[in-house]
Design a protein around this motif. Structure first.
Motif, PDB file in Angstrom:
ATOM      1  N   LYS A  59      20.331  48.969  66.183  1.00 35.06           N
ATOM      2  CA  LYS A  59      20.021  47.562  65.920  1.00 35.06           C
ATOM      3  C   LYS A  59      19.770  46.757  67.185  1.00 35.06           C
ATOM      4  CE  LYS A  59      22.096  47.255  61.331  1.00 35.06           C
ATOM      5  NZ  LYS A  59      23.109  46.623  60.451  1.00 35.06           N
ATOM      6  N   ARG A  70      14.093  43.565  66.770  1.00 34.88           N
ATOM      7  CA  ARG A  70      13.939  42.106  66.741  1.00 34.88           C
ATOM      8  C   ARG A  70      13.645  41.693  65.300  1.00 34.88           C
ATOM      9  NH1 ARG A  70      10.012  40.812  71.950  1.00 34.88           N
ATOM     10  NH2 ARG A  70      11.224  41.952  73.514  1.00 34.88           N
ATOM     11  N   PHE A  71      14.670  41.196  64.628  1.00 31.20           N
ATOM     12  CA  PHE A  71      14.515  40.787  63.241  1.00 31.20           C
ATOM     13  C   PHE A  71      13.792  39.450  63.139  1.00 31.20           C
ATOM     14  CE2 PHE A  71      18.354  43.540  63.077  1.00 31.20           C
ATOM     15  CZ  PHE A  71      17.878  44.484  62.172  1.00 31.20           C
ATOM     16  N   MET A  72      13.270  39.176  61.942  1.00 30.52           N
ATOM     17  CA  MET A  72      12.555  37.930  61.643  1.00 30.52           C
ATOM     18  C   MET A  72      11.416  37.695  62.641  1.00 30.52           C
ATOM     19  SD  MET A  72      13.943  36.947  58.887  1.00 30.52           S
ATOM     20  CE  MET A  72      13.239  35.326  58.682  1.00 30.52           C
ATOM     21  N   THR A  73      10.767  38.776  63.023  1.00 30.29           N
ATOM     22  CA  THR A  73       9.659  38.714  63.984  1.00 30.29           C
ATOM     23  C   THR A  73       8.453  39.407  63.382  1.00 30.29           C
ATOM     24  OG1 THR A  73      11.229  38.768  65.831  1.00 30.29           O
ATOM     25  CG2 THR A  73       8.924  39.250  66.325  1.00 30.29           C
ATOM     26  N   GLU A  87       8.985  34.890  62.135  1.00 26.02           N
ATOM     27  CA  GLU A  87       8.617  34.884  60.724  1.00 26.02           C
ATOM     28  C   GLU A  87       8.800  33.488  60.144  1.00 26.02           C
ATOM     29  OE1 GLU A  87       7.191  35.948  57.179  1.00 26.02           O
ATOM     30  OE2 GLU A  87       7.221  37.238  58.932  1.00 26.02           O
ATOM     31  N   ARG A 136      15.235  42.135  47.582  1.00 28.77           N
ATOM     32  CA  ARG A 136      15.250  40.669  47.598  1.00 28.77           C
ATOM     33  C   ARG A 136      14.721  40.188  46.260  1.00 28.77           C
ATOM     34  NH1 ARG A 136      13.966  42.360  52.889  1.00 28.77           N
ATOM     35  NH2 ARG A 136      12.100  43.199  51.920  1.00 28.77           N
ATOM     36  N   GLU A 183      10.591  43.605  63.177  1.00 26.37           N
ATOM     37  CA  GLU A 183      10.826  43.618  61.729  1.00 26.37           C
ATOM     38  C   GLU A 183      10.739  42.205  61.164  1.00 26.37           C
ATOM     39  OE1 GLU A 183      11.578  43.947  57.916  1.00 26.37           O
ATOM     40  OE2 GLU A 183      11.129  45.683  59.199  1.00 26.37           O
ATOM     41  N   ARG A 184       9.931  42.031  60.121  1.00 27.53           N
ATOM     42  CA  ARG A 184       9.669  40.712  59.551  1.00 27.53           C
ATOM     43  C   ARG A 184      10.852  40.147  58.779  1.00 27.53           C
ATOM     44  NH1 ARG A 184       4.069  41.216  56.394  1.00 27.53           N
ATOM     45  NH2 ARG A 184       4.686  39.089  55.827  1.00 27.53           N
ATOM     46  N   SER A 185      11.721  40.991  58.248  1.00 25.76           N
ATOM     47  CA  SER A 185      12.854  40.498  57.463  1.00 25.76           C
ATOM     48  C   SER A 185      14.085  40.394  58.352  1.00 25.76           C
ATOM     49  CB  SER A 185      13.117  41.435  56.283  1.00 25.76           C
ATOM     50  OG  SER A 185      13.696  42.640  56.727  1.00 25.76           O
ATOM     51  N   ASP A 186      15.223  40.087  57.734  1.00 25.20           N
ATOM     52  CA  ASP A 186      16.459  39.924  58.502  1.00 25.20           C
ATOM     53  C   ASP A 186      17.352  41.157  58.451  1.00 25.20           C
ATOM     54  OD1 ASP A 186      17.190  39.808  55.887  1.00 25.20           O
ATOM     55  OD2 ASP A 186      18.315  37.924  56.013  1.00 25.20           O
ATOM     56  N   GLY A 187      16.805  42.298  58.020  1.00 24.12           N
ATOM     57  CA  GLY A 187      17.607  43.499  57.962  1.00 24.12           C
ATOM     58  C   GLY A 187      16.751  44.751  57.921  1.00 24.12           C
TER      59      GLY A 187
END
Length: 517
Positions: free
Chosen positions: A116, A120-123, A147, A58, A46-50
């Motif tokens: 969760k 893998r967030f921010m990826t 990201e 956002r 997931e590209r974002s943090d949530g």
């Protein structure tokens, strides 16, 4: 068809197959849970943090982060029809939900089922390719990087037994090449980047388009602008969130069967829309049939037309430095901004090294709008490339349940020639029904088909002899997703029965804020 190796692993009961899931919106979350249910090992990027995808609001869209809804966005379908099949919205929540509720719901869903730890967030996924031994194994190589990293900095690659692409249809905004647009001196933006109305205060704004995003943006900015012009080429069928007696309209419309024939039902519905909106929406009445495209669901547009804050115009013909001319020859000058709600072109937000995923005429050929054609192994799905005439989450969840069972070796797909013939037949059928024809589906019929593939569609004739009241509620009451948890894999029969019997209690619960005699 499944490879010999896949069948062997399923027969032996091995459940350590790895699945990459790209994107963690409502499609990706359902995919993670479905994989866990079938004993697979998912890893979601997931590209974002949530979690939440589009529903994770956002304020801006800098640095190619994924898109989000506008600050004021409210759902167009009610909570009873749009939930995951085994996780209801809290009964005290409103029937139509502000986007912040959907984000909270996604977090609650992920926490409830422990999802969760698989994300893998921010990826960011940068490339998807067939593994060197794909012809034998059906495996895939997924390349990712943190990201925000530049170039190939921090890039890593990992092999997976299967992949679910859950990035949806809203990654590649489309703006037509109108004559003179490059000379226009005002602000031009796509509705994907619209967040809040304050920057348009006191300005004259044109919104181009007539889908839900266009009308939502137009009504939102009309509160602060000096004038809004809503420019449309084909018009749209307008409805509100309230049906007869104030009941959520989709609870009345989205039903498996009615006591009256379909033709009469749609005639009465069309007459109802005209009684409610015909006087104020004469300028947007379309020439296409009632169900050939999604409804525009907006309660404010009629009032905005009546009070003059929104004026309906024809499609743009050409732009000037200070305004634009419309196809009917009328002109508007001193335009400060244009919001292009002109849709999207289907495109994956990463490099793809697979001929089967090449877009052809703006689409990727998909069997049942899920599995790409021309694959040697059934180890890839494209989830979310649909626009159902109804709630989207139940369709996405069933897609994920079907794909997970195929990857686990518990379900098989037809031979390639049969799938190709089905796609061609389906395209021809949809071409005469929907605008655009590639991705629209009737929600109940589509859900039923997939549920049949995984054994989750109840046999209502058989059910009637043991549960007659429940059967009547399923057939003639509101269509709710928990119907697909009555039987089959992942069934939660008693919970589903209880949920079906208490639909109207949950509809009324958030309205009982002041008790009266």
């Amino acid at each position: 068809m499944l490879s010999h190796a896949a069948r062997s692993m399923s027969t032996m009961g091995i459940t350590n197959k790895t699945v990459a899931i790209i994107g963690c919106g409502v499609a990706g979350l359902g995919a993670v849970k479905s994989c866990v249910e079938e004993g697979l090992q998912p890893t979601c990027f997931e590209r974002s943090d949530g979690v939440g995808g589009l529903w994770y609001y956002r304020d801006n869209n800098k640095g190619e982060m994924v898109a989000s809804v506008a600050r004021s966005t409210v759902t167009n379908t009610s909570k009873e029809t749009m939930c995951y099949s085994d996780f209801l919205f809290p009964k005290e929540w409103p029937n139509y939900l502000h986007n912040s509720y959907i984000k909270q719901y996604c977090d609650m869903y992920a926490d409830k089922f422990g999802l969760k730890k698989h994300i893998r967030f921010m990826t960011r996924v940068t490339r998807l390719a067939q593994a060197p031994d794909y012809e034998h194994s059906g495996r895939w190589v997924v390349t990712t990087r943190p990201e925000g990293a530049a170039g190939h900095e921090g890039e890593t690659s990992q092999e997976f037994d299967a992949v679910m692409i859950c990035t949806g249809m809203y990654n590649n905004p489309y703006i037509p090449e109108f004559p003179g647009l490059d000379e226009f001196q005002g602000k031009v933006m796509h509705s994907r980047d619209y967040r809040r109305p304050e920057e348009f205060e006191g300005k004259r704004v044109v919104v181009v388009g007539i889908a839900n995003s266009a009308v939502d943006a137009a009504t939102d900015v009309s509160r602060v602008t000096s004038q809004v012009y809503l420019s449309t080429k084909r018009g749209a069928w307008l409805t509100g969130r309230r049906g007869g007696y104030g009941v959520p309209f989709d609870l009345q419309l989205t039903r498996r069967y009615f006591w009256i024939p379909n033709k009469l039902k749609f005639l009465l519905f069309r007459m109802s829309l005209k009684r409610q909106f015909n006087f104020v929406t004469t300028s947007i009445i379309p020439s296409h049939p009632l169900l050939s495209c999604e409804f525009v669901v907006n309660d404010e547009l009629p009032t905005c037309i009546l009070n003059g804050s929104i004026i309906i115009k024809a499609a743009p013909a050409r732009f000037t430095r200070t305004g634009l001319e419309f196809e009917d020859g009328t002109r508007e000058d001193d335009i400060d901004a244009v919001i292009m709600a002109t849709g999207y072109r289907f495109k994956f937000p990463f490099k793809v090294d697979c001929p089967a995923l090449e877009t052809k005429q703006g689409k990727v050929p998909l069997y049942k709008l899920l599995f790409p054609l021309g694959m040697r192994h059934s180890t890839l799905s494209v989830n979310g490339a649909i626009k159902p005439l109804g709630s989207v989450i139940p369709c996405l969840e069933l897609q994920a349940r079907w794909a997970a069972r195929v990857f686990a070796g518990l379900a098989t797909l037809p031979a390639q020639p049969e799938m190709e013939a089905e796609v061609q037949k389906s395209d021809e059928r949809m071409k005469g029904l929907y605008l655009p024809f590639h991705y629209h589906v009737g929600s109940i019929s589509y859900e039923d088909y997939i549920a049949s593939e995984i054994g989750a569609k109840p046999n209502f004739w058989r059910l009637f002899f043991t549960e007659p009241l429940l059967t009547l509620r399923c057939l003639f009451g509101p269509h709710v997703p928990c119907i697909y948890r009555l039987v089959g894999p992942g069934k939660k029969t008693e919970d589903a029965k209880r949920a079906i019997s208490k639909v109207w209690e949950r509809v009324e619960e958030p309205l009982m804020t002041r008790r009266v005699k």
